[in-house]
Write an enzyme that holds these catalytic residues in place. Structure first.
Site, PDB file in Angstrom:
ATOM      1  N   ASN A 173       0.782  -1.169  -0.137  1.00 12.10           N
ATOM      2  CA  ASN A 173      -0.016  -0.027   0.259  1.00 12.10           C
ATOM      3  C   ASN A 173       0.895   1.244   0.173  1.00 12.10           C
ATOM      4  O   ASN A 173       0.359   2.457  -0.523  1.00 12.10           O
ATOM      5  CB  ASN A 173      -0.912  -0.088   1.176  1.00 12.10           C
TER       6      ASN A 173
ATOM      7  N   PRO B 220       9.952  -7.003  -0.565  1.00 11.59           N
ATOM      8  CA  PRO B 220       8.762  -6.093  -0.951  1.00 11.59           C
ATOM      9  C   PRO B 220       7.524  -7.001  -1.449  1.00 11.59           C
ATOM     10  O   PRO B 220       7.766  -7.902  -1.672  1.00 11.59           O
ATOM     11  CB  PRO B 220       9.171  -5.397  -2.073  1.00 11.59           C
ATOM     12  N   ALA B 221       6.432  -6.394  -1.322  1.00 11.98           N
ATOM     13  CA  ALA B 221       5.169  -6.998  -1.722  1.00 11.98           C
ATOM     14  C   ALA B 221       5.347  -7.628  -3.327  1.00 11.98           C
ATOM     15  O   ALA B 221       5.841  -6.610  -3.884  1.00 11.98           O
ATOM     16  CB  ALA B 221       3.976  -6.295  -1.528  1.00 11.98           C
TER      17      ALA B 221
ATOM     18  N   GLY C 224       2.665  -5.302   7.601  1.00 14.60           N
ATOM     19  CA  GLY C 224       1.538  -6.052   6.866  1.00 14.60           C
ATOM     20  C   GLY C 224       0.295  -6.422   7.852  1.00 14.60           C
ATOM     21  O   GLY C 224      -0.091  -5.784   8.674  1.00 14.60           O
TER      22      GLY C 224
ATOM     23  N   GLU D 209       4.514  -4.059  12.385  1.00  9.84           N
ATOM     24  CA  GLU D 209       3.292  -2.775  12.206  1.00  9.84           C
ATOM     25  C   GLU D 209       2.276  -3.615  11.444  1.00  9.84           C
ATOM     26  O   GLU D 209       2.407  -3.766  10.210  1.00  9.84           O
ATOM     27  CB  GLU D 209       4.259  -2.062  11.359  1.00  9.84           C
TER      28      GLU D 209
END
Ligand code: NAD
EC number: 1.2.1.16
Length: 487
Positions: free
Chosen positions: A156, A180-181, A233, A255
């Site tokens: 995001n 990373p995603a 995430g 987080e």
């Protein structure tokens, strides 16, 4: 990598996703606005992740051994490069994530502010002296980098979530490997390229992007050479990864998800509350962990507030970040990250309506594929599925309360504890309610709470650890004490 639509828009070097290992396969990156694959990047494996961790471990003595001021110089150059490239990095981010270009550029500037902040903090990693129990002794306390750090980040805020972890680790003297995603690897590669251009060795900050998330995750959470794992995430995945870290007793920061209440008291400045809510709810199409997830409104003003909110929401400009000729469009709401997310929300909204909630505004549930028109939902119960889910989309459920005590009870009735907001002109009420809120961050008459100077993080199922601020280095240093005798 072959990101055709971005050639000529983005500095070519930033599109080069290769680093110090060769990867055989590649995977596609999709533009959420069109559903088209537009770039292909190396698909790293668990073995590649191990190579990266070993390289980061080999680099650790050199990087941590530099004078803090030398590390800071590299980090300041990195921040300057991010700002110099804000336009093309913004285009890149917007292409892979879908947010409007102005918001994407804002994310680059926000990322650079963390890099600057920690470049400064690198030189202020103070220790302590403590009065010793005997006159022949002295006690010194020092702070030392923990070692190799691994991080996993979400889609995001693909630049900011990684930048603020990476720079805190590097400022403390750690080296790191980041995954990373899968949806948004390009921003991570670009961040890495600029770090190298700023003078960092490629092994000090490696990016391992891949479709084998679970296998890569096992390496990053279980490798013996890793001292610390930091995750941003969902709560579901965070729980799993924290458990994986337990066998090697790694330090962990999490987080995780949020379900922020946005409380509006009858004595609030309503116009200011609406301004704050539009920011806190609709930035990034509502795909923000600190997003207002439940709008709690005093019953005395609930009807008027809901109408005024709905009028503002229906005026939002929804559309792709880029026009057909490739220039940036002046939109406020982009697509969701993928069709799956939008379909899930459409189904959730249908169930909420069947359960007695009311969509306000004619266009309420519209949109195909990854597109969902922003909407307001009235007559929502706090214990409903809609109110208790982390929505991660442009949906604003309005819940009524009768008094201050009920507002606080409803606000705290969630498993999450990341951000909360409240609007009131009564300073006593503001402080009473803020103190009672079980959330790590509270915006009082403020809908935009996140900045590099402040500690960002949550309570309850939203995780632990803080990012940014003077506390942000704590997660990356060991406190060591030296007991000196014979004096
Ligand atoms: P996610 O948990 O699905 O994925 C996050 C990252 O974990 C991605 O890189 C993904 O590839 C990886 N991952 C997923 N399963 C894994 C596994 N089994 N092993 C290793 N890695 C795995 O979250 P998301 O959908 O990418 O992001 C949205 C979530 O992130 C929301 O819940 C949001 O609240 C949260 N978030 C929190 C903060 C915060 O600061 N608290 C900030 C941004 C986002």
């Amino acid at each position: 990598m072959n990101p055709k639509p971005l050639q000529g828009v983005v500095d070519n070097d930033l599109l080069d996703a290769t680093w110090f290992y060769e990867v055989a396969d590649s995977f596609a990156v999709m533009n959420p606005a069109t559903g088209e694959d537009f770039a292909w990047v190396p698909d790293a494996s668990a073995a590649d992740a191990s190579v990266a961790v070993a390289a980061a471990a080999a680099e650790f003595p050199r990087w941590s051994g530099l004078a803090a001021r030398e590390r800071a110089k590299v980090l300041f150059r990195w921040a300057d490069l991010l700002l110099e490239h804000r336009a093309d990095l913004g285009a890149l981010l917007s292409y892979e994530q879908g947010k409007p270009v102005a918001e994407a550029i804002g994310e680059i500037e926000y990322s650079a502010s963390y890099v600057q902040w920690f470049a400064e903090e690198a030189t202020r990693l103070y220790g302590d002296t403590i009065p010793a129990p005997a006159s022949s002794k002295r006690i010194f306390v020092t702070k030392q980098a923990v070692g190799v750090v691994t991080v996993i980040t979400p889609w995001n805020f693909p630049m900011a979530m990684l930048a603020r972890k990476a720079v805190a680790a590097l400022a403390a003297g750690c080296t790191l490997v980041a995954k990373p995603a899968q949806e948004t690897p390009l921003s991570a590669f670009a961040l890495h390229r600029l770090a190298v251009r700023a003078g960092l060795s490629a092994a000090a900050f490696a990016v391992v992007a891949g479709t084998a998330s679970a296998a890569i995750g096992e390496v990053l959470t279980q490798h013996q050479a890793v001292a610390k794992f930091s995750f941003t995430g969902s709560t579901r995945v965070g729980r799993l990864l924290a458990a994986q870290c337990a066998s090697t007793v790694k330090r962990v920061s999490l987080e995780l998800g949020g379900n922020a209440p946005f409380i509006v008291f009858a004595d609030a400045d309503i116009e200011a509350a609406l301004d704050g809510l539009m920011l806190a709810k609709f930035r990034n199409a509502g795909q923000t962990c600190v997003c207002a997830n439940r709008v709690l409104v005093d019953a005395a003003i609930a009807d008027e507030f809901t109408e005024r909110l709905a009028a503002r929401v229906s005026a939002l400009r929804v559309g792709p970040a880029f026009t057909d000729d490739g220039s940036a469009d002046d939109v406020q709401i982009g697509p969701l990250i993928h069709e799956r997310a939008a379909t899930g929300l459409r189904e959730l909204l249908s169930r909420a309506v069947a359960d007695g909630a009311r969509l306000v505004g004619a266009e309420a549930v519209q949109g195909d594929g990854a597109w969902l028109h922003p909407c307001v939902v009235a007559d929502v119960r706090n214990d409903s599925e809609l109110a208790q889910s982390e929505l991660f989309g442009p949906v604003a459920p309005v819940i009524r309360f009768r008094n201050e005590a009920e507002a606080l009870t409803l606000a705290n009735a969630t498993e999450y504890g990341l951000a909360a907001y409240l609007y009131s002109r009564d300073i006593g009420r503001c402080l009473r309610v803020a103190e009672g809120l079980q959330f790590g961050m509270v915006g009082i008459n403020d809908g935009a709470i996140s900045n590099a100077a402040a500690p960002f993080g949550g309570m309850k199922q939203s995780g632990y650890g803080r990012e940014g601020s003077k506390y942000g280095l704590d997660d990356y240093v060991e406190t060591k004490y030296l007991s000196i005798g014979g004096i």
